[in-house]
Design an enzyme around this catalytic site. Sequence first.
Site, mmCIF file in Angstrom:
data_model
loop_
_atom_site.group_PDB
_atom_site.id
_atom_site.type_symbol
_atom_site.label_atom_id
_atom_site.label_comp_id
_atom_site.label_asym_id
_atom_site.label_seq_id
_atom_site.Cartn_x
_atom_site.Cartn_y
_atom_site.Cartn_z
ATOM 1 N N CYS A 1 0.847 -1.195 0.000
ATOM 2 C CA CYS A 1 0.000 0.000 0.000
ATOM 3 C C CYS A 1 0.888 1.252 0.000
ATOM 4 C CB CYS A 1 -0.909 0.032 1.226
ATOM 5 S SG CYS A 1 -1.899 1.540 1.265
ATOM 6 N N GLY B 1 -4.461 -5.419 -12.285
ATOM 7 C CA GLY B 1 -4.050 -4.124 -12.829
ATOM 8 C C GLY B 1 -4.782 -3.777 -14.099
HETATM 9 C C1 LIG Z 1 -10.176 2.559 -3.715
HETATM 10 C C2 LIG Z 1 -9.135 1.483 -3.674
HETATM 11 C C3 LIG Z 1 -8.828 0.866 -2.451
HETATM 12 C C4 LIG Z 1 -7.856 -0.146 -2.387
HETATM 13 N N1 LIG Z 1 -7.605 -0.775 -1.184
HETATM 14 C C5 LIG Z 1 -6.712 -1.799 -1.139
HETATM 15 C C6 LIG Z 1 -6.499 -2.531 0.081
HETATM 16 O O1 LIG Z 1 -7.128 -2.296 1.112
HETATM 17 N N2 LIG Z 1 -5.575 -3.535 0.067
HETATM 18 C C7 LIG Z 1 -4.863 -3.864 -1.061
HETATM 19 O O2 LIG Z 1 -4.035 -4.786 -1.026
HETATM 20 N N3 LIG Z 1 -5.073 -3.212 -2.229
HETATM 21 C C8 LIG Z 1 -5.978 -2.196 -2.291
HETATM 22 N N4 LIG Z 1 -6.204 -1.546 -3.491
HETATM 23 C C9 LIG Z 1 -5.444 -1.956 -4.707
HETATM 24 C C10 LIG Z 1 -6.272 -2.914 -5.579
HETATM 25 O O3 LIG Z 1 -6.606 -4.093 -4.888
HETATM 26 C C11 LIG Z 1 -5.525 -3.260 -6.888
HETATM 27 O O4 LIG Z 1 -4.296 -3.887 -6.576
HETATM 28 C C12 LIG Z 1 -5.239 -2.019 -7.730
HETATM 29 O O5 LIG Z 1 -6.339 -1.131 -7.711
HETATM 30 C C13 LIG Z 1 -4.917 -2.360 -9.204
HETATM 31 O O6 LIG Z 1 -5.993 -3.037 -9.832
HETATM 32 P P1 LIG Z 1 -7.082 -2.270 -10.762
HETATM 33 O O7 LIG Z 1 -6.310 -1.474 -11.770
HETATM 34 O O8 LIG Z 1 -7.896 -3.383 -11.354
HETATM 35 O O9 LIG Z 1 -7.889 -1.388 -9.862
HETATM 36 C C14 LIG Z 1 -7.172 -0.528 -3.574
HETATM 37 C C15 LIG Z 1 -7.476 0.097 -4.796
HETATM 38 C C16 LIG Z 1 -8.450 1.083 -4.860
HETATM 39 C C17 LIG Z 1 -8.771 1.703 -6.196
#
Ligand SMILES: Cc1cc2nc3c(=O)[nH]c(=O)nc-3n(C[C@H](O)[C@H](O)[C@H](O)COP(=O)(O)O)c2cc1C
Length: 314
Positions: free
Chosen positions: A135, A248
């Site tokens: 994070c 991603g």
């Molecule tokens: C609003 C938001 C909150 C997130 N909270 C977490 C979290 O609590 N723990 C975590 O490991 N990743 C968290 N992520 C990351 C996502 O799980 C993911 O790895 C990242 O958004 C990339 O994938 P995407 O492009 O499909 O969104 C968060 C992402 C977003 C957008």
Amino acid sequence: MVNVRDIKTAVKIGSLVLKNPVMPASGTFGYGEEFASFVDYNLLGAIVVKGLSLEPRAGNPPPRIIETTGGMLNAIGMENIGVHAFIKEKLPFLAQFNCAVIANVYGETVEEYQKVAEILSGAKGVHALEINISCPNVKKGGIAFGTDPDTVHDITGKVKQATNLPVIVKLSPNVTDIAEIAVSAQDAGADAVSLINTLTGMSVDIISRTSNIANLTGGLSGPAIKPIALRMVWEVAKKVSIPIIGIGGIMSPEDAVEFLIVGASAIQVGTANLINPLATMDILEGILAYLEVSDIMDIKDLVGSLKTERPREE
Ligand SMILES: Cc1cc2nc3c(=O)[nH]c(=O)nc-3n(C[C@H](O)[C@H](O)[C@H](O)COP(=O)(O)O)c2cc1C
């Protein structure tokens, strides 16, 4: 042509067998309940819940999200209700579905990661842990543990000692060599790695000349990061033998198939859920349709099937 009903879609993550490779990404699907009126959880490979810490956290002050070209920035700062409230108030709801529950774990210290892992291991209805050492939006913990191979080795080993559940280590793209980090996680006993978490980014309001995010920086997600995520999954797949969960910018079934081809055994859908709450279902259906028209009987035959030589043009 193969019949879609005969296609094998099961995926193994350590001792856990998922019925298919599709799951939501942590933080974009609440604690599960929130999407229950849209998604049939019995059809999902797993549900991955919002990151959990030992005590409840308020997260960062707003504004915490902003849309950007082809994506969004977020700096939620790990707001969550804490592991005890999750077990008491949220987990019983998830138990009614035929679907694995993966708890995402966050800590400010190695000891906190261990403690949260230990508490979740004693809770009925949690099937695997995803360790968020990536994070980018917190001052302590998170990415601080995810950018150095030795630290990743240490924290993975300590979490493994604290639990009997399969451990998935979630990797940060904010590093020079993500494969090196993945190898460290594997060497310390990780059952799988998931990648990528968000890429640190910025967005500026040119009138006030302030950041559009109160935290100043945020994590970039959505379609803009997909090419980077694909490249990283491919690099990691060449170096580790444990399963990879690709994440991603997956918005469509075709996006998901690309991740499987470069070496992911399963995939997570994040930002897409915020635009289309049915995204996971649409993606699952589309993957099955792709397997059917491609005559692939077992999804394992698609995983890592990238051809690095282009066919010669006549
Ligand atoms: C609003 C938001 C909150 C997130 N909270 C977490 C979290 O609590 N723990 C975590 O490991 N990743 C968290 N992520 C990351 C996502 O799980 C993911 O790895 C990242 O958004 C990339 O994938 P995407 O492009 O499909 O969104 C968060 C992402 C977003 C957008």
